[in-house]
Scaffold this motif. Sequence first.
Motif, PDB file in Angstrom:
ATOM      1  N   VAL A  42      19.170  -2.710   3.964  1.00  0.00           N
ATOM      2  CA  VAL A  42      18.084  -3.688   3.836  1.00  0.00           C
ATOM      3  C   VAL A  42      18.408  -4.774   2.817  1.00  0.00           C
ATOM      4  O   VAL A  42      17.772  -5.818   2.826  1.00  0.00           O
ATOM      5  CB  VAL A  42      16.728  -3.042   3.456  1.00  0.00           C
ATOM      6  CG1 VAL A  42      16.210  -2.207   4.575  1.00  0.00           C
ATOM      7  CG2 VAL A  42      16.826  -2.258   2.179  1.00  0.00           C
ATOM      8  N   PHE A  70       9.229   2.872   2.717  1.00  0.00           N
ATOM      9  CA  PHE A  70       9.743   3.492   1.490  1.00  0.00           C
ATOM     10  C   PHE A  70       9.226   4.914   1.333  1.00  0.00           C
ATOM     11  O   PHE A  70       8.085   5.212   1.691  1.00  0.00           O
ATOM     12  CB  PHE A  70       9.282   2.700   0.268  1.00  0.00           C
ATOM     13  CG  PHE A  70       9.956   1.380   0.091  1.00  0.00           C
ATOM     14  CD1 PHE A  70      10.956   1.232  -0.848  1.00  0.00           C
ATOM     15  CD2 PHE A  70       9.590   0.283   0.849  1.00  0.00           C
ATOM     16  CE1 PHE A  70      11.574   0.013  -1.028  1.00  0.00           C
ATOM     17  CE2 PHE A  70      10.212  -0.936   0.675  1.00  0.00           C
ATOM     18  CZ  PHE A  70      11.206  -1.076  -0.273  1.00  0.00           C
ATOM     19  N   THR A 129      14.989  -6.717   8.574  1.00  0.00           N
ATOM     20  CA  THR A 129      14.905  -5.266   8.681  1.00  0.00           C
ATOM     21  C   THR A 129      13.553  -4.860   8.106  1.00  0.00           C
ATOM     22  O   THR A 129      13.000  -5.569   7.284  1.00  0.00           O
ATOM     23  CB  THR A 129      16.003  -4.585   7.849  1.00  0.00           C
ATOM     24  OG1 THR A 129      15.900  -5.053   6.505  1.00  0.00           O
ATOM     25  CG2 THR A 129      17.379  -4.902   8.381  1.00  0.00           C
ATOM     26  N   ARG A 132       1.620 -12.446   6.951  1.00  0.00           N
ATOM     27  CA  ARG A 132       1.139 -13.627   6.246  1.00  0.00           C
ATOM     28  C   ARG A 132       2.279 -14.344   5.548  1.00  0.00           C
ATOM     29  O   ARG A 132       2.303 -15.575   5.484  1.00  0.00           O
ATOM     30  CB  ARG A 132       0.064 -13.226   5.237  1.00  0.00           C
ATOM     31  CG  ARG A 132      -1.237 -12.868   5.936  1.00  0.00           C
ATOM     32  CD  ARG A 132      -2.306 -12.444   4.959  1.00  0.00           C
ATOM     33  NE  ARG A 132      -3.558 -12.224   5.668  1.00  0.00           N
ATOM     34  CZ  ARG A 132      -4.589 -11.571   5.164  1.00  0.00           C
ATOM     35  NH1 ARG A 132      -4.529 -11.087   3.946  1.00  0.00           N
ATOM     36  NH2 ARG A 132      -5.685 -11.416   5.869  1.00  0.00           N
ATOM     37  N   ALA A 133       3.219 -13.566   5.010  1.00  0.00           N
ATOM     38  CA  ALA A 133       4.371 -14.184   4.337  1.00  0.00           C
ATOM     39  C   ALA A 133       5.163 -15.035   5.323  1.00  0.00           C
ATOM     40  O   ALA A 133       5.798 -16.011   4.943  1.00  0.00           O
ATOM     41  CB  ALA A 133       5.265 -13.109   3.725  1.00  0.00           C
ATOM     42  N   ARG A 134       5.125 -14.635   6.585  1.00  0.00           N
ATOM     43  CA  ARG A 134       5.850 -15.395   7.618  1.00  0.00           C
ATOM     44  C   ARG A 134       4.953 -16.386   8.322  1.00  0.00           C
ATOM     45  O   ARG A 134       5.287 -16.880   9.400  1.00  0.00           O
ATOM     46  CB  ARG A 134       6.459 -14.418   8.629  1.00  0.00           C
ATOM     47  CG  ARG A 134       7.721 -13.777   8.072  1.00  0.00           C
ATOM     48  CD  ARG A 134       8.056 -12.483   8.797  1.00  0.00           C
ATOM     49  NE  ARG A 134       8.791 -11.586   7.918  1.00  0.00           N
ATOM     50  CZ  ARG A 134      10.108 -11.499   7.878  1.00  0.00           C
ATOM     51  NH1 ARG A 134      10.833 -12.230   8.676  1.00  0.00           N
ATOM     52  NH2 ARG A 134      10.710 -10.676   7.049  1.00  0.00           N
ATOM     53  N   ARG A 139       5.711  -5.257  11.940  1.00  0.00           N
ATOM     54  CA  ARG A 139       6.650  -6.353  12.146  1.00  0.00           C
ATOM     55  C   ARG A 139       7.458  -6.108  13.405  1.00  0.00           C
ATOM     56  O   ARG A 139       7.367  -5.068  14.040  1.00  0.00           O
ATOM     57  CB  ARG A 139       7.605  -6.441  10.955  1.00  0.00           C
ATOM     58  CG  ARG A 139       6.924  -6.872   9.702  1.00  0.00           C
ATOM     59  CD  ARG A 139       7.843  -6.711   8.543  1.00  0.00           C
ATOM     60  NE  ARG A 139       9.158  -7.291   8.827  1.00  0.00           N
ATOM     61  CZ  ARG A 139      10.191  -7.145   8.037  1.00  0.00           C
ATOM     62  NH1 ARG A 139      10.090  -6.465   6.940  1.00  0.00           N
ATOM     63  NH2 ARG A 139      11.340  -7.700   8.348  1.00  0.00           N
ATOM     64  N   PRO A 152      17.392  -9.779   1.302  1.00  0.00           N
ATOM     65  CA  PRO A 152      16.654  -8.838   2.147  1.00  0.00           C
ATOM     66  C   PRO A 152      15.737  -9.558   3.143  1.00  0.00           C
ATOM     67  O   PRO A 152      15.614  -9.143   4.293  1.00  0.00           O
ATOM     68  CB  PRO A 152      15.825  -8.032   1.150  1.00  0.00           C
ATOM     69  CG  PRO A 152      16.544  -8.140  -0.124  1.00  0.00           C
ATOM     70  CD  PRO A 152      17.258  -9.453  -0.122  1.00  0.00           C
ATOM     71  N   SER A 153      15.129 -10.670   2.671  1.00  0.00           N
ATOM     72  CA  SER A 153      14.163 -11.350   3.539  1.00  0.00           C
ATOM     73  C   SER A 153      14.840 -12.018   4.733  1.00  0.00           C
ATOM     74  O   SER A 153      14.184 -12.335   5.720  1.00  0.00           O
ATOM     75  CB  SER A 153      13.394 -12.382   2.724  1.00  0.00           C
ATOM     76  OG  SER A 153      14.295 -13.189   2.010  1.00  0.00           O
ATOM     77  N   PHE A 209       0.687  -8.224   4.860  1.00  0.00           N
ATOM     78  CA  PHE A 209       1.493  -8.977   3.895  1.00  0.00           C
ATOM     79  C   PHE A 209       2.694  -9.673   4.530  1.00  0.00           C
ATOM     80  O   PHE A 209       2.883 -10.880   4.381  1.00  0.00           O
ATOM     81  CB  PHE A 209       1.971  -8.011   2.800  1.00  0.00           C
ATOM     82  CG  PHE A 209       2.567  -8.670   1.594  1.00  0.00           C
ATOM     83  CD1 PHE A 209       1.769  -9.061   0.535  1.00  0.00           C
ATOM     84  CD2 PHE A 209       3.943  -8.879   1.497  1.00  0.00           C
ATOM     85  CE1 PHE A 209       2.306  -9.651  -0.590  1.00  0.00           C
ATOM     86  CE2 PHE A 209       4.485  -9.474   0.375  1.00  0.00           C
ATOM     87  CZ  PHE A 209       3.670  -9.856  -0.667  1.00  0.00           C
ATOM     88  N   CYS A 210       3.489  -8.913   5.279  1.00  0.00           N
ATOM     89  CA  CYS A 210       4.713  -9.490   5.833  1.00  0.00           C
ATOM     90  C   CYS A 210       4.388 -10.539   6.895  1.00  0.00           C
ATOM     91  O   CYS A 210       5.116 -11.524   7.037  1.00  0.00           O
ATOM     92  CB  CYS A 210       5.601  -8.392   6.399  1.00  0.00           C
ATOM     93  SG  CYS A 210       4.776  -7.378   7.598  1.00  0.00           S
ATOM     94  N   ASN A 233      -2.213  -5.088   2.725  1.00  0.00           N
ATOM     95  CA  ASN A 233      -0.895  -4.485   2.586  1.00  0.00           C
ATOM     96  C   ASN A 233      -0.101  -4.596   3.883  1.00  0.00           C
ATOM     97  O   ASN A 233       1.059  -4.975   3.886  1.00  0.00           O
ATOM     98  CB  ASN A 233      -1.034  -3.005   2.214  1.00  0.00           C
ATOM     99  CG  ASN A 233      -0.848  -2.758   0.739  1.00  0.00           C
ATOM    100  OD1 ASN A 233       0.270  -2.674   0.267  1.00  0.00           O
ATOM    101  ND2 ASN A 233      -1.947  -2.679   0.021  1.00  0.00           N
ATOM    102  N   LEU A 242      11.488  -1.606   6.263  1.00  0.00           N
ATOM    103  CA  LEU A 242      11.765  -0.330   5.599  1.00  0.00           C
ATOM    104  C   LEU A 242      10.452   0.341   5.200  1.00  0.00           C
ATOM    105  O   LEU A 242       9.601  -0.274   4.575  1.00  0.00           O
ATOM    106  CB  LEU A 242      12.627  -0.578   4.352  1.00  0.00           C
ATOM    107  CG  LEU A 242      12.833   0.592   3.396  1.00  0.00           C
ATOM    108  CD1 LEU A 242      13.531   1.762   4.076  1.00  0.00           C
ATOM    109  CD2 LEU A 242      13.646   0.153   2.180  1.00  0.00           C
ATOM    110  N   ARG A 260       3.101  -0.748   7.625  1.00  0.00           N
ATOM    111  CA  ARG A 260       3.606  -2.015   7.126  1.00  0.00           C
ATOM    112  C   ARG A 260       4.972  -2.336   7.743  1.00  0.00           C
ATOM    113  O   ARG A 260       5.291  -3.491   7.993  1.00  0.00           O
ATOM    114  CB  ARG A 260       3.723  -1.921   5.603  1.00  0.00           C
ATOM    115  CG  ARG A 260       3.798  -3.229   4.925  1.00  0.00           C
ATOM    116  CD  ARG A 260       3.692  -3.049   3.448  1.00  0.00           C
ATOM    117  NE  ARG A 260       4.699  -2.109   2.956  1.00  0.00           N
ATOM    118  CZ  ARG A 260       4.824  -1.788   1.673  1.00  0.00           C
ATOM    119  NH1 ARG A 260       4.026  -2.306   0.786  1.00  0.00           N
ATOM    120  NH2 ARG A 260       5.759  -0.940   1.290  1.00  0.00           N
TER     121      ARG A 260
END
Lengths: 364, 314
Positions: A51, A82, A78, A102-104, A151, A73-74, A99-100, A96, A80, A147
């Motif tokens: 990752v 945890f 990938t 919205r980040a995109r 994606r 990593p971004s 998050f990914c 939570n 992950l 989470r």
Amino acid sequence: MAELRLEHIYKTYKGGVEAVKDLNLTIQDGEFLALLGPSGCGKTSTLRMIVGLESITRGDLFIGGRRMNELEPSDRNTALAFESYALYPPLTVFENIAFCLRARKIEPSQVKQRVTEVARILDIEDILGKRPVELGGGQKQRISLARALVRDPDVFLMDEPLSHLDAAQRAHMRVELKRLHAQTRRTTVLVTHDQLEAVAMAERVAVMNLGVLQQVGTFDEIYNHPVNEFVAGFIGEPPMNFLPCEPVSEGGELGLRATDGSFTLRLPSQRAQQLAKQNLKQVKLGVRPVDMLATSQAGDDRIAGRVYTYESLGEEGQLAARVGGHEVLIVTPPEDHFEPEQPVWLGVRPDRLHLFHGETGAAI
Amino acid sequence: MATRDISAPDLAAIPESEIVRPPLMVRLRPYLIALPALLVLIGILYPFVMGVAYSLTPYAFTRPNTDFVGLRNYMRMVEDSDFWYSTFVTLAYAFSATGVQLALGLTVAMLLNRESRVAKILQVTLIFPMMIAPVIATLIWKMMMQPSVGILNPMLNSIGLPSLEWAAVPETALFSVVLIDVWMFTPFAALIMLAGLRSFPQGPFEAARVDGASFWFTFRNLTLPMLTPFILIVIIFRFMDSLKMFDIIFAMTEGGPGNTLMTYQLTAYRTSIQFQRLAQGLPYAIVLYIVIYFVSQWLVKWWGQAQRRAAGYS
């Protein structure tokens, strides 16, 4: 979705600890592979290198044919899950998982739809408004999985994803994860120390020990043809019995005699030929507890021993017997019963015995 | 079914001679333990109460008159336009000093929050400004700002900027003292926030990297909410402290030029001590006390909430 390829990967930490040594592994596009090994074997380091949370000391990492070594990593696409969950404490469960997305900068309506869908699969719809600190370990782990699942990554990685769930949840999640993989055919790597998890979900299993990849194959291959003593002992429950022996010639036929002289055993001719080629002084005989039988009658080719302990487990019994200076575990049928100190004779299924090099531990 | 009597035994019914009293020292111990705190409390409360009492009289050192005049001093203060200007300067100083220290401190903390030798060395040197007494630091800055021999103007000129008259003119006086405050206390802000950043678990930030979050996205959604309690600690300390700032301003200009830098604290000092009109200066100090009291109450409450929120409790 993409093929994941590791070529001669090394990881050396500050202070010279070699966590991963010369790892070569290819995970096919859409394949589900389990990275199995005891703690400290380098499996998590491998995952973190894939990752991008850990730098690769030497070697090349390819995802979908693209070299990834220096990428952030971004930029690797990938996902992950945890082991420590690594949830975002100030955010709600919904936030939570979102998050990914919205980040995109994915559209809010689509974010909501995807989060709700994943929450339904993982059965966490009712806690979407809560925050991680209010939840138990099992719920947190499912959020961590959600989470990663929400994606659409090229490679999906899970670090001990079921370790904090209770037995019922674990069985349920195993089925769910496997079904999910069958649906999406995402390239998936599962890191675990639990062989049951590996068998239940993965198509292929890679066994690691002390930073070195030991064997890759389907579980049947690894179980039936372990390449060395470590793999043989690590895979299978209860673990394989190992008895140090030396090859002896008896009337032209090659057999085995225990190093402490407690028994001799004839070998099937094929195994004897293989052994003869090697011309070894020391070998280890490996037999799985399920491939042995214990009787109170002496017989040809039976190993004499004495009952040490006996546990009746309902569906089966587990007998520990002492043979010479060694303890041997045998899985017995439920109707048999044994008393401590009772003499027993142990039979070995000749087609199911394993031989290992006395010094290197490699399979013969 | 008979109920058992579980009420306390009637002490009055026990004969006097049978009651065993603990030794004197044992009985006195709780009071002795509390005594130092009580003395300190008296030491704080006595001048405070006296201050309030004197503010209700026309007392001046030149004319010691303790007649009760009610809120006359307060009324006069509020009617005075100097009071409202003083309010403005006090708040302007506190807000600008705290604001700049927060922004700079956070930047420094973020930059130092990494494993490198430079970061380690800088962390130690950060503490240096805090080891100098504010008055001494101000005197040094005053020399550096001096128009003919000071070093600051030549430095400005060397990068093409015009000379400044610093604290000598009203336009840049506030800027000059805030600059010294910032120089002195930005390290404090940075260290508190750095400690906060260091206390964070690594997991969520690693997850954010894998999730593909940009620096700003992570900062806004993760770092800032988790750092809020630490930011509030900085605000509580620095805002309270700069509301009652005295030494930097006094050492720099004694409140001047004119009344440019006459904060509450400076006004209270000048009126009560320099002009010897104690009762007229006291209302400034008491209003300052009330402002600090309520603002700090509110900030501490907010801090508690922020702490719970950062941990994830709603």
